[in-house]
Motif scaffolding. Structure first.
Motif, PDB file in Angstrom:
ATOM      1  N   TYR A   1      36.715 -55.965 -10.808  1.00 30.76           N
ATOM      2  CA  TYR A   1      35.270 -55.855 -10.802  1.00 30.76           C
ATOM      3  C   TYR A   1      34.869 -54.640  -9.968  1.00 30.76           C
ATOM      4  CZ  TYR A   1      35.427 -60.722 -12.476  1.00 30.76           C
ATOM      5  OH  TYR A   1      35.670 -61.870 -13.189  1.00 30.76           O
ATOM      6  N   ASN A   2      33.615 -54.287 -10.042  1.00 30.96           N
ATOM      7  CA  ASN A   2      33.152 -53.099  -9.332  1.00 30.96           C
ATOM      8  C   ASN A   2      32.894 -53.424  -7.855  1.00 30.96           C
ATOM      9  OD1 ASN A   2      32.394 -50.448  -8.952  1.00 30.96           O
ATOM     10  ND2 ASN A   2      30.279 -50.788  -9.613  1.00 30.96           N
TER      11      ASN A   2
ATOM     12  N   ARG B   1      34.563 -49.463  -4.742  1.00 29.29           N
ATOM     13  CA  ARG B   1      33.301 -49.615  -5.453  1.00 29.29           C
ATOM     14  C   ARG B   1      32.771 -48.238  -5.852  1.00 29.29           C
ATOM     15  NH1 ARG B   1      29.408 -53.741  -5.463  1.00 29.29           N
ATOM     16  NH2 ARG B   1      27.320 -53.022  -6.043  1.00 29.29           N
ATOM     17  N   ARG B   2      32.197 -48.153  -7.035  1.00 30.82           N
ATOM     18  CA  ARG B   2      31.628 -46.905  -7.526  1.00 30.82           C
ATOM     19  C   ARG B   2      30.247 -47.188  -8.104  1.00 30.82           C
ATOM     20  NH1 ARG B   2      36.506 -45.875 -11.727  1.00 30.82           N
ATOM     21  NH2 ARG B   2      37.567 -47.606 -10.722  1.00 30.82           N
TER      22      ARG B   2
ATOM     23  N   LEU C   1      27.415 -47.862 -10.920  1.00 30.68           N
ATOM     24  CA  LEU C   1      27.537 -48.659 -12.134  1.00 30.68           C
ATOM     25  C   LEU C   1      27.868 -47.774 -13.330  1.00 30.68           C
ATOM     26  CD1 LEU C   1      27.336 -51.586 -13.123  1.00 30.68           C
ATOM     27  CD2 LEU C   1      24.942 -51.137 -13.718  1.00 30.68           C
TER      28      LEU C   1
ATOM     29  N   TYR D   1      31.519 -46.907 -13.171  1.00 32.29           N
ATOM     30  CA  TYR D   1      32.318 -48.077 -13.570  1.00 32.29           C
ATOM     31  C   TYR D   1      32.280 -48.242 -15.087  1.00 32.29           C
ATOM     32  CZ  TYR D   1      34.041 -52.901 -13.733  1.00 32.29           C
ATOM     33  OH  TYR D   1      34.765 -54.032 -14.012  1.00 32.29           O
TER      34      TYR D   1
ATOM     35  N   CYS E   1      28.776 -56.194 -12.271  1.00 30.95           N
ATOM     36  CA  CYS E   1      29.394 -55.307 -13.261  1.00 30.95           C
ATOM     37  C   CYS E   1      29.162 -55.782 -14.697  1.00 30.95           C
ATOM     38  CB  CYS E   1      30.885 -55.141 -12.995  1.00 30.95           C
ATOM     39  SG  CYS E   1      31.889 -56.615 -13.277  1.00 30.95           S
TER      40      CYS E   1
END
Length: 321
Positions: free
Chosen positions: A69-70, A82-83, A85, A88, A117
């Motif tokens: 998941y993000n 984490r990036r 949206l 991702y 996400c």
């Protein structure tokens, strides 16, 4: 995978040094195109993007996707960051677009995600598949928050390649306890069964699942993987959307739940996992499935409401059954 001090009753599945050496011998690493037969019921230990060009086309009947998941989370020796949206979503599109080639025209696809996400997963899935539903399941674990609602649900997007696909609703009915046993004018049970162990009703499967238990330390399916999916959850996807002997692919296998459930339910499988320790854990779980095909919460070909089976056994014990 670092050694941990376990409580005496902790049943978490671990690897010894000797087991790691043994099970890694069963792992595959593709370096050239292969047939479906060459990877059938095997675990590939390599990066998905490295394996994708070598995988055979048009052979997968069910695709089960549980990507990272993000979130910023550590997976053994690797940390996902984490990036945004959009970033991702672009990452998901990179591998999902290449997986389409592997599917049969009647294949089904399930994509797991959390609320953050899930929009990105839907956006990408809708480019390549027919999105048919969103399953929301209660993940009863979760950290409390003082300034927000406790996060204890996740999504699974149900998609198909076409309007022709396999779906068996009868295989995934849920058995619930009846707390208000209504009867018809003749005094007979109405849509429920009376037994010496209690009153139960078989209900049609919905897109809201509240009967799932996250693996924890006292369950034999539990591992140290930080985002392990329950066997019961994956069993619902497999039984609903694949007939016996169908080929199921999980490109983010983790600790092996999808492959293990396939083996227990007479489906063929291919799993891809880049972390060596998790891939070896998957192989150990597959070996244990040779002698134990039990899936927690699934018995007599029905899924039981959470805690129903322990409750039933308690009733049987107290009644001398």
């Amino acid at each position: 995978m670092s050694e941990k001090v376990r409580a005496p009753r902790n049943r978490t599945l671990t690897l010894t040094v000797a087991e790691r050496s043994h099970y890694r011998q069963r792992l595959l690493r593709l370096q050239q195109p292969v047939s479906a037969a060459a990877i059938l019921n095997r675990t590939l230990c390599q990066d998905l993007f490295e394996a994708l060009p070598y995988l055979p086309s048009g052979c997968v009947d069910l695709l089960v996707l549980d990507p990272p998941y993000n979130l910023t989370k550590r997976f053994n020796q690797r940390t996902n960051r984490r990036r945004s949206l959009q970033e991702y979503e672009n990452w998901v599109a990179q591998w999902l677009s290449q997986l389409v080639r592997l599917l049969t025209p009647t294949a089904s696809i399930y994509i797991c995600g959390d609320w953050q996400c899930s929009p990105a997963l839907y956006n990408v899935a809708s480019r390549y598949f027919i999105v048919r539903n969103r399953i929301t399941w209660e993940r009863e674990k979760g950290r409390a928050s003082r300034k927000n609602w406790k996060n204890c649900s996740e999504d699974i997007w149900f998609c198909t390649m076409s309007s022709t696909y396999y779906f068996n609703a009868d295989a995934v009915r849920l058995k619930r306890r009846v707390l208000a046993p209504y009867t018809d004018p003749m005094g007979q049970p109405k849509d429920w069964n009376a037994t010496i162990d209690g009153n139960f009703r078989l209900t049609a499967p919905s897109n809201l699942w509240t009967d799932i238990t996250i693996p924890f330390w006292s369950m034999p399916e539990n591992t140290d993987h930080p985002t392990q999916k329950p066997e019961k959850l994956v069993a619902k996807l497999i039984l609903a959307s694949s007939p016996p002997n169908a080929l199921v692919l999980d490109p983010f296998l983790g600790s092996g739940t999808t492959s293990v459930v396939c083996k227990k339910l007479n489906r063929r499988y291919v799993g891809i996992e880049q972390e060596l320790d998790y891939a070896c854990i998957a192989e150990k779980r597959l070996a244990l499935a040779d002698t134990n095909v039990q899936i927690q919460g699934y018995s007599d070909r029905v899924f039981w409401e959470r805690n129903s089976l322990p409750w039933q056994r308690l009733v049987q014990s107290s009644s001398g059954g």
